[in-house]
Each structure stands twice: as C-alpha cells, then as structure tokens.
Scaffold this motif. Structure first.
Motif, PDB file in Angstrom:
ATOM      1  N   ASP A   1       0.855  -1.111   0.232  1.00 42.65           N
ATOM      2  CA  ASP A   1       0.083  -0.104  -0.012  1.00 42.65           C
ATOM      3  C   ASP A   1       0.911   1.305  -0.008  1.00 42.65           C
ATOM      4  OD1 ASP A   1      -2.684   1.288   0.331  1.00 42.65           O
ATOM      5  OD2 ASP A   1      -1.704   2.039   2.050  1.00 42.65           O
ATOM      6  N   LYS A   2       1.015   1.977  -1.085  1.00 41.73           N
ATOM      7  CA  LYS A   2       1.662   3.142  -1.283  1.00 41.73           C
ATOM      8  C   LYS A   2       1.518   4.385  -0.278  1.00 41.73           C
ATOM      9  CE  LYS A   2       2.885   2.422  -6.414  1.00 41.73           C
ATOM     10  NZ  LYS A   2       2.567   2.852  -7.534  1.00 41.73           N
ATOM     11  N   LYS A   3       0.185   4.336   0.000  1.00 39.55           N
ATOM     12  CA  LYS A   3      -0.416   5.410   0.928  1.00 39.55           C
ATOM     13  C   LYS A   3       0.579   5.285   2.518  1.00 39.55           C
ATOM     14  CE  LYS A   3      -4.393   7.808   2.500  1.00 39.55           C
ATOM     15  NZ  LYS A   3      -5.726   7.794   2.470  1.00 39.55           N
ATOM     16  N   SER A   4       0.038   4.019   3.020  1.00 41.03           N
ATOM     17  CA  SER A   4       0.675   3.745   4.141  1.00 41.03           C
ATOM     18  C   SER A   4       2.049   3.350   4.274  1.00 41.03           C
ATOM     19  CB  SER A   4      -0.373   2.991   4.949  1.00 41.03           C
ATOM     20  OG  SER A   4      -0.323   1.664   4.300  1.00 41.03           O
ATOM     21  N   GLN A   5       2.518   2.924   3.052  1.00 38.58           N
ATOM     22  CA  GLN A   5       3.970   2.206   2.869  1.00 38.58           C
ATOM     23  C   GLN A   5       4.027   0.991   3.821  1.00 38.58           C
ATOM     24  OE1 GLN A   5       6.747   5.236   3.765  1.00 38.58           O
ATOM     25  NE2 GLN A   5       6.454   6.204   1.926  1.00 38.58           N
ATOM     26  N   LYS A   6       2.734   0.462   4.029  1.00 45.16           N
ATOM     27  CA  LYS A   6       2.776  -0.990   4.699  1.00 45.16           C
ATOM     28  C   LYS A   6       2.319  -2.078   3.679  1.00 45.16           C
ATOM     29  CE  LYS A   6       1.530   0.634   9.272  1.00 45.16           C
ATOM     30  NZ  LYS A   6       1.655   2.279   8.920  1.00 45.16           N
ATOM     31  N   SER A   7       2.709  -3.348   3.987  1.00 48.09           N
ATOM     32  CA  SER A   7       2.617  -4.300   3.266  1.00 48.09           C
ATOM     33  C   SER A   7       1.724  -5.299   3.997  1.00 48.09           C
ATOM     34  CB  SER A   7       3.745  -4.939   2.724  1.00 48.09           C
ATOM     35  OG  SER A   7       4.675  -3.976   2.085  1.00 48.09           O
ATOM     36  N   ILE A   8       0.950  -6.194   2.940  1.00 45.60           N
ATOM     37  CA  ILE A   8       0.489  -7.326   3.672  1.00 45.60           C
ATOM     38  C   ILE A   8       0.954  -8.599   3.024  1.00 45.60           C
ATOM     39  CG2 ILE A   8      -1.865  -8.528   3.513  1.00 45.60           C
ATOM     40  CD1 ILE A   8      -3.322  -6.170   3.677  1.00 45.60           C
ATOM     41  N   VAL A   9       1.277  -9.669   3.680  1.00 48.03           N
ATOM     42  CA  VAL A   9       1.809 -10.879   3.129  1.00 48.03           C
ATOM     43  C   VAL A   9       0.722 -11.955   3.440  1.00 48.03           C
ATOM     44  CG1 VAL A   9       3.503 -12.492   3.022  1.00 48.03           C
ATOM     45  CG2 VAL A   9       4.144 -10.104   3.406  1.00 48.03           C
ATOM     46  N   ALA A  10       0.300 -12.732   2.336  1.00 52.43           N
ATOM     47  CA  ALA A  10      -0.817 -13.677   2.594  1.00 52.43           C
ATOM     48  C   ALA A  10      -0.356 -15.060   2.137  1.00 52.43           C
ATOM     49  CB  ALA A  10      -2.126 -13.439   1.939  1.00 52.43           C
ATOM     50  N   PRO A  11      -0.259 -16.059   2.990  1.00 51.09           N
ATOM     51  CA  PRO A  11       0.290 -17.393   2.539  1.00 51.09           C
ATOM     52  C   PRO A  11      -0.756 -18.372   2.018  1.00 51.09           C
ATOM     53  CG  PRO A  11       0.879 -16.925   5.061  1.00 51.09           C
ATOM     54  CD  PRO A  11       0.241 -15.722   4.452  1.00 51.09           C
ATOM     55  N   ILE A  12      -0.645 -18.563   0.890  1.00 50.51           N
ATOM     56  CA  ILE A  12      -1.567 -19.698   0.256  1.00 50.51           C
ATOM     57  C   ILE A  12      -1.219 -21.061   0.575  1.00 50.51           C
ATOM     58  CG2 ILE A  12      -2.705 -20.396  -1.924  1.00 50.51           C
ATOM     59  CD1 ILE A  12      -2.721 -17.587  -2.631  1.00 50.51           C
ATOM     60  N   ASN A  13      -2.073 -22.069   0.952  1.00 48.08           N
ATOM     61  CA  ASN A  13      -1.961 -23.416   1.034  1.00 48.08           C
ATOM     62  C   ASN A  13      -2.208 -24.273  -0.224  1.00 48.08           C
ATOM     63  OD1 ASN A  13      -2.214 -26.344   1.536  1.00 48.08           O
ATOM     64  ND2 ASN A  13      -2.424 -25.930   3.770  1.00 48.08           N
ATOM     65  N   LEU A  14      -0.886 -24.485  -0.891  1.00 49.64           N
ATOM     66  CA  LEU A  14      -1.147 -24.923  -2.333  1.00 49.64           C
ATOM     67  C   LEU A  14      -2.066 -26.228  -2.411  1.00 49.64           C
ATOM     68  CD1 LEU A  14       2.209 -24.159  -3.744  1.00 49.64           C
ATOM     69  CD2 LEU A  14      -0.015 -22.909  -4.363  1.00 49.64           C
ATOM     70  N   GLN A  15      -1.792 -27.215  -1.485  1.00 46.45           N
ATOM     71  CA  GLN A  15      -2.271 -28.385  -1.385  1.00 46.45           C
ATOM     72  C   GLN A  15      -3.859 -28.206  -1.295  1.00 46.45           C
ATOM     73  OE1 GLN A  15      -1.194 -31.118  -2.185  1.00 46.45           O
ATOM     74  NE2 GLN A  15      -2.684 -32.556  -1.855  1.00 46.45           N
ATOM     75  N   ARG A  16      -4.351 -27.422  -0.392  1.00 48.02           N
ATOM     76  CA  ARG A  16      -5.737 -27.300  -0.033  1.00 48.02           C
ATOM     77  C   ARG A  16      -6.431 -26.652  -1.465  1.00 48.02           C
ATOM     78  NH1 ARG A  16      -5.649 -24.565   5.855  1.00 48.02           N
ATOM     79  NH2 ARG A  16      -4.958 -26.100   7.102  1.00 48.02           N
ATOM     80  N   LEU A  17      -5.652 -25.717  -1.924  1.00 49.70           N
ATOM     81  CA  LEU A  17      -6.214 -25.359  -3.239  1.00 49.70           C
ATOM     82  C   LEU A  17      -6.311 -26.397  -4.386  1.00 49.70           C
ATOM     83  CD1 LEU A  17      -6.848 -22.652  -5.230  1.00 49.70           C
ATOM     84  CD2 LEU A  17      -4.385 -22.402  -5.647  1.00 49.70           C
ATOM     85  N   TYR A  18      -5.151 -27.301  -4.354  1.00 50.18           N
ATOM     86  CA  TYR A  18      -5.484 -28.116  -5.190  1.00 50.18           C
ATOM     87  C   TYR A  18      -6.534 -29.258  -5.118  1.00 50.18           C
ATOM     88  CZ  TYR A  18      -3.921 -32.802  -7.386  1.00 50.18           C
ATOM     89  OH  TYR A  18      -3.941 -33.987  -7.895  1.00 50.18           O
ATOM     90  N   LYS A  19      -6.601 -29.599  -3.650  1.00 52.01           N
ATOM     91  CA  LYS A  19      -7.655 -30.542  -3.270  1.00 52.01           C
ATOM     92  C   LYS A  19      -9.146 -29.934  -3.436  1.00 52.01           C
ATOM     93  CE  LYS A  19      -9.717 -32.704   0.676  1.00 52.01           C
ATOM     94  NZ  LYS A  19      -9.456 -32.887   2.117  1.00 52.01           N
ATOM     95  N   ASN A  20      -9.396 -28.681  -3.283  1.00 50.00           N
ATOM     96  CA  ASN A  20     -10.764 -27.944  -3.510  1.00 50.00           C
ATOM     97  C   ASN A  20     -11.066 -27.896  -4.985  1.00 50.00           C
ATOM     98  OD1 ASN A  20     -10.801 -27.941  -0.677  1.00 50.00           O
ATOM     99  ND2 ASN A  20     -10.329 -25.756  -0.387  1.00 50.00           N
TER     100      ASN A  20
END
Length: 598
Positions: free
Chosen positions: A172-191
């Motif tokens: 986010d350029k305005k606040s200069q803060k960042s969000i990091v979101a881990p994605i579980n690839l096996q759950r994505l694959y299973k679903n």
C-alpha cells in the motif's frame, strides 16, 4: 419349386467365389479400420488430456489472481483494521469465508518491513489474532526480492509443515505498509482440481523446476523428487519411465509422453502404462510443470471394443450371405443395435461449471468415436451391397418368366437398394460440410420431401402441405438436407400421435424478424422463411423440451425402438447453415419451426 432346388453348378460356383472375395475384402477393410480407429482414438485421448491439463492451469492462475485482486481491493481497509487495536471482526470473518481454508491468514509489515501483527484463518470462517507462525515469512526466499521490487505479486513456493505454500504480496503506497498472505497450495489443489470429475483413471499433479512434487492427490508424495527420492523409498521399482519424463520436460515447454510408471496415489503403487500431457507455467516468481496423466490400457480398451464390434458385423455379413446362397427365399435378417447413454448424476451447484466442462469433453470424445465406427461400418456394408444388387438384377433378368421367383428376387433387390440408400444418407450426415452447396428452390425441396414421406404415413393420420406466400427466393443449400429435416420431424410427429386419428400440417411462409434479443444477430431486421411441422399429438413434457433438440441418444420411445438421434440430426443440419430451430409444445400438440434467413 424353390430356387435352391434348381441352381446350376456354374451359378453356385460363381456365387461361392464372389462370397469368398467379399469375405477377403471385408477382412482387409476390418484390419485397415482397426488401425485407423486406434490412431484417431489416441489423438482424441491426447486432446482430452490437453484440455483437462489446460483447465487445471486456468484454475490455478484464476484462483491465485482472484485472491490477489481481493486483497488488493481491500488492502487499505485491512491495513487500517490490522494497524489499530480495534480489529474489524466482520470484515475479516467475511474475508476468511471467501478464501475458505486456502489462505492461511495475513501478515501486516510496517514501513521498515518488520512483522507488526498477523491474523490466522481457519476452515470455520473464523480468525485469531497473532497466531500465524513467522516461519511463513522466514521460509519465503522471495520476500527480500519483494522488499526491493514492490511490483512482485507472489513469491516462489516454499515447504513448511509437510506442505507447500506461496506468499501473495500487497504493498500500500499510501501507508507504505505491506500485507503478506500465505496460500496453502495443497488445499487449493484439493478444493479446485482434485475434486473435479474424472472420466478416466488418472490425475493432475504439479512439480516445481527441480522436479519436486508440490501438489498431488497423495500428500505422501509431496516434497519428493520424482526420481531421486522415490528411488530411496521404492528401491525395487523401475524408474526408467520417470527418468525419460524428467529428461523430456527439461527440454520442452509442453508435450505428450507415453511411458511406464506407477500409480503414486495408491497406498501400494501399482504398475501402469501412462499417457501424460504436460505444460510449464509461470506464476509470479514460481515456475511449475503441470501434468495430467491417464491409463493407456484403459484408452486402448476403446480400440478393442470397436474391433470387437467390427468383427461381430463381419460375422453377421458372412451368415447373411450363406443364408442367401442356401435359403434364398427365407432371407430375412434384421439388425437392431440399442445404445443407451446415461447422463452423469447432478453435481453440487458449486461444482456445476467443472461438471459441464468434463461432460462436454466426454460427449465430444464418444461422439467422435461413434462417428468413426459407424462411418467405417456403413462404408464396408455399402461395398458389400453393391455386388449383391448386381447379382440379384442379373438373376431377375435371367428368370423373368418365373413370376414367383421373379417376385422374390425383386423383393430382395428393393430391400438391398433401400439399405444402400440408407447407408448413403448416414455417410452424408457424417461428412456434413464436404458437399458443395447450390442455390435451390425451397418450396420445391419441401414439396418433394412431403411427397416422399407421404406413403410412409399411417392411414389414420392426415398429412397436409400449405404454401402460404409466393415468390420465395432461392436458398444456398442441399435439398436433401431440408428433406432429411422434414423426414425426421414428420416421423416424430406421427409416432407421437400413435394409433388414434391425427393430423400433421407442413407449412412454408415468410415473416420479418425484428431486432429483439430473442432473434440471433444474423436474423435481425431481415426477412426469413419459416417452415413449420405441426401435429395434434399429446405434446412434449416441459421438463425435457430443452434436452430433446441438443442431446444425442436422448429418447422417450424405448418401447418403439427410438434411437434419440432424429431431433439431434435436425438441429445439426440447421446449425450447418446457420438456421434456427424453435419448439413449442403443449397438451394440444407440438410445433417445430425451421427459421431460414434470406
């Protein structure tokens, strides 16, 4: 006296030699047909796996892109919520429900990219604050690259707690803060991928650039190199096939491979001859090879079934000719083939899109196979009927003084001629676009079609032709096609009426199509010719009206021998010319309209 008591030795010898020649010719054609069918089935199998593999790739790309866009759109609100002591529980609960259990949670990084706060999601659409392990950040080797280049959307996959993950990056350029979101690839694959409908035995798997498995139906295979690590676990197995796969995939971006391996999704892997379609794909900083495989022997079974069908037809031909030689007056043989297909059971609503795609691919594959087999059989049968017609015609000329014998020979000749015409129609339908179209008189074609079918109509049913307007322009078409459409619609009409008194009306008229949404684009504001076939039968139930026109082999006339192909032929021929087929039916009767733009 019967014909069999009089034949001369010379005539019998000629017929016997002809029979042997036809049998030899049939064997040659059968062998040629087998190899031709095998080649086409292999091509069909490769196309099917290719489409399935592309579908899996699109699912991966679309879901990762979906989560990235969702987080990006809500980044300002999420950062404000996480950065304050007053966490917006409703917003985070909603986000947790949308991402299901595929997104592990969120990290908030401050201006110096230090971990400030985190939220963990669970499969109950709930969340907990500061319970997301920092290992999700420590294991991500691409995080430093993101700190230097804020345009990176996701990092390279990493292994943690027995599974693989990738991290989505939102800055986010305005606040200069960042969000990091881990994605579980096996759950994505299973679903999203594993739970898709499977027509054949096999599965889709994903490996990284080091040929380490990152998504697989069996979690025991995750983080194993397809050759090195599996050799340690299964030292007695033969890995030449997988070594071949690894070598080819190292040097090609996509392709098809035939190899011997094992079914690794089983608790105790069993040997299998596999066909695999693969393609490399780049998602952010990750580079993966997506491969879909199936059992070659299962595919080859289709070829064996088709060969068996051809052999059965060949045996029937031999029996018919033997009966023709020794019991000519009693020559009566009927072919009846009943092919029934059952629709796949209805999937849950959220799986409907994947189900429809698989069902369409499966149906195209089966229709292609049936078209190949039926065309080959009809072609062989036509080659056999030709000499039969010639010999019967010759015998009629030689025995024209014997009225009883001549009458029997004439019946055989007309039956064989009818079979030859029928086979010709089937071959025409199998090659819809091969014949050159010509300008034809639509009224003349309709009149000829009604005249041809009129003798076949039961006496309890009246068939009426009405030409409502005049000065019809010529239409670019094959007249036989419009007659074929009329034959199928009129046949359906009198079969629906049954044994009671009924009436069928065939009409030709002109009308003006407006620009409303109900008309196709190429119909709007044009004059059109409308051919209607109307009957006063019991009508077609509303719940099946959408199926009868577009679903091959769908029939409600099991007791009367319906094949379910008549209306499918009508819509196929109309689609060939860009015509439109309309259906209206109630308890007072049914009307089919063929709308032809001028």
């Amino acid at each position: 006296m019967s014909l069999l008591s009089k034949p001369s030795d010379k005539r019998i010898k000629i017929m016997f030699v002809s029979l042997l020649s036809l049998i030899v010719l049939s064997m040659v054609l059968l062998v040629n047909s087998y190899f031709s069918i095998e080649k086409r089935i292999n091509k069909s199998a490769e196309d099917y796996l290719g489409k399935t593999n592309d579908y899996a790739i699109s699912i991966l790309e679309q879901n990762i892109e979906k989560y990235y866009v969702l987080l990006q759109e809500q980044s300002s609100e999420l950062i404000a919520s996480l950065d304050s002591n007053d966490v917006d529980k409703k917003e985070l609960a909603s986000l947790s429900a949308i991402t299901k259990d595929e997104v592990e949670g969120l990290f908030l990084l401050d201006e110096t990219f230090n971990h400030k706060v985190s939220v963990r999601f669970n499969d109950q659409a709930e969340f907990s604050v500061n319970q997301l392990d920092e290992e999700y950040l420590d294991k991500d080797k691409s995080l430093n690259k993101f700190l230097e280049n804020k345009e990176i959307r996701n990092g390279k996959e990493y292994f943690l707690n027995g599974l693989y993950y990738i991290n989505l990056y939102i800055y986010d350029k305005k606040s200069q803060k960042s969000i990091v979101a881990p994605i579980n690839l096996q759950r994505l694959y299973k679903n999203q991928i594993k739970n898709g409908s499977q027509v054949y035995q096999g599965y889709t798997m994903i490996k990284n650039s080091d040929f380490v498995v990152i998504m697989h139906p069996s979690t025991n295979q995750i983080n194993l190199n397809i050759t090195k690590d599996r050799k340690k676990n299964y030292p007695s197995f033969d890995f030449h096939g997988l070594e071949k796969v690894e070598k080819i995939q190292q040097n090609q971006e996509e392709g098809t491979i035939y190899y011997d391996s094992y079914w690794w999704d089983q608790e105790q892997p069993t040997e299998a001859a596999k066909m695999s379609v693969f393609k490399w794909v780049n998602i952010g900083e990750s580079r993966w090879v997506v491969a879909t495989n199936s059992d070659v022997k299962e595919r080859k079974g289709l070829t064996a079934e088709n060969l068996l069908l051809l052999l059965v037809i060949f045996i029937i031909i031999v029996i018919v000719f033997i009966l023709f030689i020794f019991i000519l007056r009693q020559y009566q043989h009927q072919y009846k083939v009943y092919i029934k297909y059952k629709e796949s059971e209805k999937r849950r609503e959220e799986e409907r899109i994947r189900h429809d795609l698989d069902l369409k691919i499966q149906q195209e594959s089966k229709l292609e196979t049936i078209g190949i087999v039926s065309t080959t059989i009809v072609h062989d049968l036509n080659n056999i009927l030709t000499p039969l017609l010639g010999m019967t015609k010759l015998m009629m000329e030689e025995n024209n003084e014997d009225e009883a014998l001549f009458s029997d020979l004439e019946s055989i000749y007309l039956s064989a001629k009818k079979g030859q015409e029928l086979s010709g129609n089937i071959l025409r339908f199998a090659k819809l676009d091969n014949k050159e179209k010509r300008d034809s008189d639509i009224v003349e074609a309709v009149s000829e079609g009604v005249k041809t079918i009129r003798p076949l109509i039961p006496k309890n049913i009246e068939l009426d032709l009405q030409i409502i307007d005049t000065n019809y322009p010529s239409i670019s078409m094959e007249p036989q096609d419009i007659q074929n459409i009329l034959f199928n619609l009129i046949t359906n009409a009198y079969q629906a009426i049954g044994k009671g008194q009924g009436k069928i009306i065939v009409s030709v008229s002109k009308e003006k199509a407006d620009d409303s949404k109900k008309n196709p684009f190429h119909f709007k504001n044009k004059e059109i010719i409308v051919i209607k076939v109307m009957d006063n039968g019991p009508g077609i139930p509303k719940e099946i009206q959408d199926k009868v026109l577009v679903t091959p082999f769908y029939t409600t006339k099991d007791e009367t021998g319906g094949t379910g192909l008549g209306l499918f032929v009508v819509t196929s021929l109309a689609k060939k010319y860009g015509w439109e087929v309309k259906l209206f039916s109630d308890e007072n009767g049914t009307t089919f309209s063929i709308r032809i733009p001028i």
